[in-house]
Scaffold this motif. Sequence first.
Motif, PDB file in Angstrom:
ATOM      1  N   ARG A 131       0.802  -1.225   0.000  1.00 46.71           N
ATOM      2  CA  ARG A 131       0.000   0.000   0.000  1.00 46.71           C
ATOM      3  C   ARG A 131       0.834   1.275   0.000  1.00 46.71           C
ATOM      4  O   ARG A 131       0.566   2.197  -0.776  1.00 46.71           O
ATOM      5  CB  ARG A 131      -0.957   0.020   1.197  1.00 46.71           C
ATOM      6  N   TYR A 132       1.831   1.367   0.865  1.00 51.36           N
ATOM      7  CA  TYR A 132       2.513   2.648   1.072  1.00 51.36           C
ATOM      8  C   TYR A 132       3.812   2.799   0.280  1.00 51.36           C
ATOM      9  O   TYR A 132       3.967   3.764  -0.469  1.00 51.36           O
ATOM     10  CB  TYR A 132       2.761   2.865   2.572  1.00 51.36           C
ATOM     11  N   PHE A 133       4.747   1.886   0.417  1.00 51.24           N
ATOM     12  CA  PHE A 133       6.021   2.046  -0.279  1.00 51.24           C
ATOM     13  C   PHE A 133       5.875   2.114  -1.798  1.00 51.24           C
ATOM     14  O   PHE A 133       6.610   2.880  -2.446  1.00 51.24           O
ATOM     15  CB  PHE A 133       6.990   0.943   0.128  1.00 51.24           C
ATOM     16  N   PRO A 134       4.958   1.357  -2.412  1.00 50.58           N
ATOM     17  CA  PRO A 134       4.802   1.491  -3.868  1.00 50.58           C
ATOM     18  C   PRO A 134       4.428   2.909  -4.313  1.00 50.58           C
ATOM     19  O   PRO A 134       4.833   3.343  -5.394  1.00 50.58           O
ATOM     20  CB  PRO A 134       3.682   0.489  -4.195  1.00 50.58           C
ATOM     21  N   VAL A 135       3.691   3.612  -3.480  1.00 50.56           N
ATOM     22  CA  VAL A 135       3.309   4.989  -3.820  1.00 50.56           C
ATOM     23  C   VAL A 135       4.542   5.883  -3.890  1.00 50.56           C
ATOM     24  O   VAL A 135       4.757   6.617  -4.866  1.00 50.56           O
ATOM     25  CB  VAL A 135       2.311   5.544  -2.784  1.00 50.56           C
ATOM     26  N   TYR A 136       5.365   5.832  -2.851  1.00 48.94           N
ATOM     27  CA  TYR A 136       6.547   6.692  -2.808  1.00 48.94           C
ATOM     28  C   TYR A 136       7.567   6.270  -3.861  1.00 48.94           C
ATOM     29  O   TYR A 136       8.246   7.122  -4.449  1.00 48.94           O
ATOM     30  CB  TYR A 136       7.153   6.668  -1.402  1.00 48.94           C
ATOM     31  N   GLU A 137       7.676   4.987  -4.110  1.00 48.26           N
ATOM     32  CA  GLU A 137       8.559   4.496  -5.168  1.00 48.26           C
ATOM     33  C   GLU A 137       8.148   5.067  -6.521  1.00 48.26           C
ATOM     34  O   GLU A 137       8.988   5.518  -7.315  1.00 48.26           O
ATOM     35  CB  GLU A 137       8.516   2.961  -5.206  1.00 48.26           C
ATOM     36  N   LYS A 138       6.856   5.072  -6.790  1.00 43.28           N
ATOM     37  CA  LYS A 138       6.348   5.572  -8.067  1.00 43.28           C
ATOM     38  C   LYS A 138       6.565   7.079  -8.214  1.00 43.28           C
ATOM     39  O   LYS A 138       6.924   7.568  -9.291  1.00 43.28           O
ATOM     40  CB  LYS A 138       4.868   5.242  -8.215  1.00 43.28           C
ATOM     41  N   VAL A 139       6.346   7.810  -7.147  1.00 41.84           N
ATOM     42  CA  VAL A 139       6.560   9.263  -7.187  1.00 41.84           C
ATOM     43  C   VAL A 139       8.007   9.573  -7.546  1.00 41.84           C
ATOM     44  O   VAL A 139       8.296  10.397  -8.420  1.00 41.84           O
ATOM     45  CB  VAL A 139       6.202   9.909  -5.829  1.00 41.84           C
ATOM     46  N   LEU A 140       8.933   8.905  -6.894  1.00 41.45           N
ATOM     47  CA  LEU A 140      10.347   9.135  -7.154  1.00 41.45           C
ATOM     48  C   LEU A 140      10.741   8.687  -8.559  1.00 41.45           C
ATOM     49  O   LEU A 140      11.504   9.368  -9.256  1.00 41.45           O
ATOM     50  CB  LEU A 140      11.189   8.399  -6.108  1.00 41.45           C
ATOM     51  N   LYS A 141      10.219   7.558  -8.984  1.00 37.20           N
ATOM     52  CA  LYS A 141      10.561   7.015 -10.301  1.00 37.20           C
ATOM     53  C   LYS A 141       9.977   7.850 -11.436  1.00 37.20           C
ATOM     54  O   LYS A 141      10.686   8.211 -12.381  1.00 37.20           O
ATOM     55  CB  LYS A 141      10.065   5.578 -10.413  1.00 37.20           C
ATOM     56  N   ASP A 142       8.697   8.155 -11.367  1.00 35.22           N
ATOM     57  CA  ASP A 142       8.020   8.854 -12.465  1.00 35.22           C
ATOM     58  C   ASP A 142       8.562  10.252 -12.692  1.00 35.22           C
ATOM     59  O   ASP A 142       8.595  10.738 -13.829  1.00 35.22           O
ATOM     60  CB  ASP A 142       6.514   8.920 -12.209  1.00 35.22           C
ATOM     61  N   LYS A 170      11.702  -4.107  11.610  1.00 35.76           N
ATOM     62  CA  LYS A 170      10.881  -5.320  11.589  1.00 35.76           C
ATOM     63  C   LYS A 170      11.336  -6.296  10.508  1.00 35.76           C
ATOM     64  O   LYS A 170      11.255  -7.504  10.672  1.00 35.76           O
ATOM     65  CB  LYS A 170       9.403  -4.964  11.366  1.00 35.76           C
ATOM     66  N   ASP A 171      11.801  -5.761   9.374  1.00 35.41           N
ATOM     67  CA  ASP A 171      12.260  -6.576   8.251  1.00 35.41           C
ATOM     68  C   ASP A 171      13.372  -5.815   7.531  1.00 35.41           C
ATOM     69  O   ASP A 171      13.098  -4.929   6.716  1.00 35.41           O
ATOM     70  CB  ASP A 171      11.108  -6.866   7.292  1.00 35.41           C
ATOM     71  N   PRO A 172      14.638  -6.162   7.796  1.00 34.46           N
ATOM     72  CA  PRO A 172      15.767  -5.433   7.206  1.00 34.46           C
ATOM     73  C   PRO A 172      15.823  -5.501   5.676  1.00 34.46           C
ATOM     74  O   PRO A 172      16.514  -4.692   5.052  1.00 34.46           O
ATOM     75  CB  PRO A 172      16.989  -6.122   7.817  1.00 34.46           C
ATOM     76  N   THR A 173      15.098  -6.438   5.066  1.00 34.89           N
ATOM     77  CA  THR A 173      15.130  -6.582   3.601  1.00 34.89           C
ATOM     78  C   THR A 173      13.955  -5.893   2.925  1.00 34.89           C
ATOM     79  O   THR A 173      13.737  -6.075   1.732  1.00 34.89           O
ATOM     80  CB  THR A 173      15.142  -8.066   3.209  1.00 34.89           C
ATOM     81  N   ILE A 174      13.195  -5.103   3.650  1.00 37.52           N
ATOM     82  CA  ILE A 174      11.927  -4.566   3.164  1.00 37.52           C
ATOM     83  C   ILE A 174      12.072  -3.740   1.893  1.00 37.52           C
ATOM     84  O   ILE A 174      11.151  -3.679   1.066  1.00 37.52           O
ATOM     85  CB  ILE A 174      11.235  -3.731   4.274  1.00 37.52           C
ATOM     86  N   LEU A 175      13.221  -3.101   1.674  1.00 38.44           N
ATOM     87  CA  LEU A 175      13.396  -2.241   0.503  1.00 38.44           C
ATOM     88  C   LEU A 175      13.991  -2.969  -0.702  1.00 38.44           C
ATOM     89  O   LEU A 175      14.301  -2.333  -1.711  1.00 38.44           O
ATOM     90  CB  LEU A 175      14.283  -1.040   0.841  1.00 38.44           C
ATOM     91  N   SER A 176      14.126  -4.276  -0.622  1.00 32.38           N
ATOM     92  CA  SER A 176      14.796  -5.020  -1.692  1.00 32.38           C
ATOM     93  C   SER A 176      14.103  -4.863  -3.041  1.00 32.38           C
ATOM     94  O   SER A 176      14.756  -4.940  -4.090  1.00 32.38           O
ATOM     95  CB  SER A 176      14.890  -6.503  -1.325  1.00 32.38           C
ATOM     96  N   LEU A 177      12.802  -4.631  -3.041  1.00 33.32           N
ATOM     97  CA  LEU A 177      12.056  -4.480  -4.295  1.00 33.32           C
ATOM     98  C   LEU A 177      11.785  -3.020  -4.643  1.00 33.32           C
ATOM     99  O   LEU A 177      11.030  -2.738  -5.574  1.00 33.32           O
ATOM    100  CB  LEU A 177      10.725  -5.237  -4.199  1.00 33.32           C
ATOM    101  N   PHE A 178      12.412  -2.104  -3.906  1.00 26.84           N
ATOM    102  CA  PHE A 178      12.156  -0.677  -4.106  1.00 26.84           C
ATOM    103  C   PHE A 178      13.472   0.076  -4.304  1.00 26.84           C
ATOM    104  O   PHE A 178      13.951   0.766  -3.396  1.00 26.84           O
ATOM    105  CB  PHE A 178      11.376  -0.107  -2.924  1.00 26.84           C
ATOM    106  N   PRO A 179      14.077  -0.009  -5.485  1.00 28.23           N
ATOM    107  CA  PRO A 179      15.390   0.620  -5.704  1.00 28.23           C
ATOM    108  C   PRO A 179      15.392   2.134  -5.554  1.00 28.23           C
ATOM    109  O   PRO A 179      16.388   2.712  -5.095  1.00 28.23           O
ATOM    110  CB  PRO A 179      15.743   0.199  -7.134  1.00 28.23           C
ATOM    111  N   PHE A 180      14.296   2.784  -5.934  1.00 36.51           N
ATOM    112  CA  PHE A 180      14.264   4.240  -5.806  1.00 36.51           C
ATOM    113  C   PHE A 180      14.178   4.661  -4.341  1.00 36.51           C
ATOM    114  O   PHE A 180      14.744   5.688  -3.953  1.00 36.51           O
ATOM    115  CB  PHE A 180      13.107   4.822  -6.618  1.00 36.51           C
ATOM    116  N   LEU A 181      13.491   3.872  -3.541  1.00 40.45           N
ATOM    117  CA  LEU A 181      13.456   4.163  -2.110  1.00 40.45           C
ATOM    118  C   LEU A 181      14.796   3.863  -1.454  1.00 40.45           C
ATOM    119  O   LEU A 181      15.190   4.550  -0.500  1.00 40.45           O
ATOM    120  CB  LEU A 181      12.336   3.364  -1.428  1.00 40.45           C
ATOM    121  N   GLN A 182      15.501   2.863  -1.953  1.00 38.98           N
ATOM    122  CA  GLN A 182      16.839   2.599  -1.436  1.00 38.98           C
ATOM    123  C   GLN A 182      17.750   3.804  -1.663  1.00 38.98           C
ATOM    124  O   GLN A 182      18.473   4.238  -0.763  1.00 38.98           O
ATOM    125  CB  GLN A 182      17.435   1.368  -2.122  1.00 38.98           C
TER     126      GLN A 182
END
Length: 223
Positions: A131-142, A170-182
């Motif tokens: 729900r949340y990280f995909p939104v911010y990922e898209k904003v940064l990417k687009d 809670k999950d140190p790998t949470i950003l593995s699918l979000f390169p722009f958030l990384q």
Amino acid sequence: MAEKPKLYYFNGRGRMESIRWLLAAAGVEFEEEFLETREQYENLLKDGFLLFQQVPMVEIDGMRLVQTRAILSYIAAKHNLYGKNLKERALIDMYVEGTTELMGIIRVHYRLPPEEKEKNLTLTIERATKRYFPVYEKVLKDNGQHFLLGNQLTWADIQLIEAILMVEEKDPTILSLFPFLQAFKARVGAVPTIKKFLEPGSQRKPPHDETLLETTKRVFNRK
């Protein structure tokens, strides 16, 4: 020289942590008074400082502000972290509301009975990644932006990195699918004032523990 803002809260994260983050990012030194006894809380009530009988409360610029959102928006506006116009403020508000919702799910974790903690962890990861990280990922990417609003650091960025770090606990790998958030996390973490706040010995608080829970119960007379 103006007095430093003074924060009244527990010696823990809670709703005050985002205020600490914002002040630190703005390069503002602040003092804290930690609530540890029922008497402290009752004195604040008796003096009329807690408008709605709740903390956090911040003394700043001759005011005693309560209600987290009011405190945050005042600090953001004062330190040019709230956009340049109404449109930008609306976008910042929208992004901030998202991270506030996500952090709210995490904050209740320490108060839950053991049998509900795993369910809360699953919900946290699911909401963050779906729900949340995909939104911010898209904003940064687009938009090819360094931050959520172009090249200007705002309150929204500061609260987003706070939320990212909370979920990573809670999950140190949470950003593995979000390169722009990384990349965003690294970029914002390198801002000098934020980098300083992330270093050991700062006023950033660790995750909640049972000691904090017992303190809040004692102050508020909760069982």
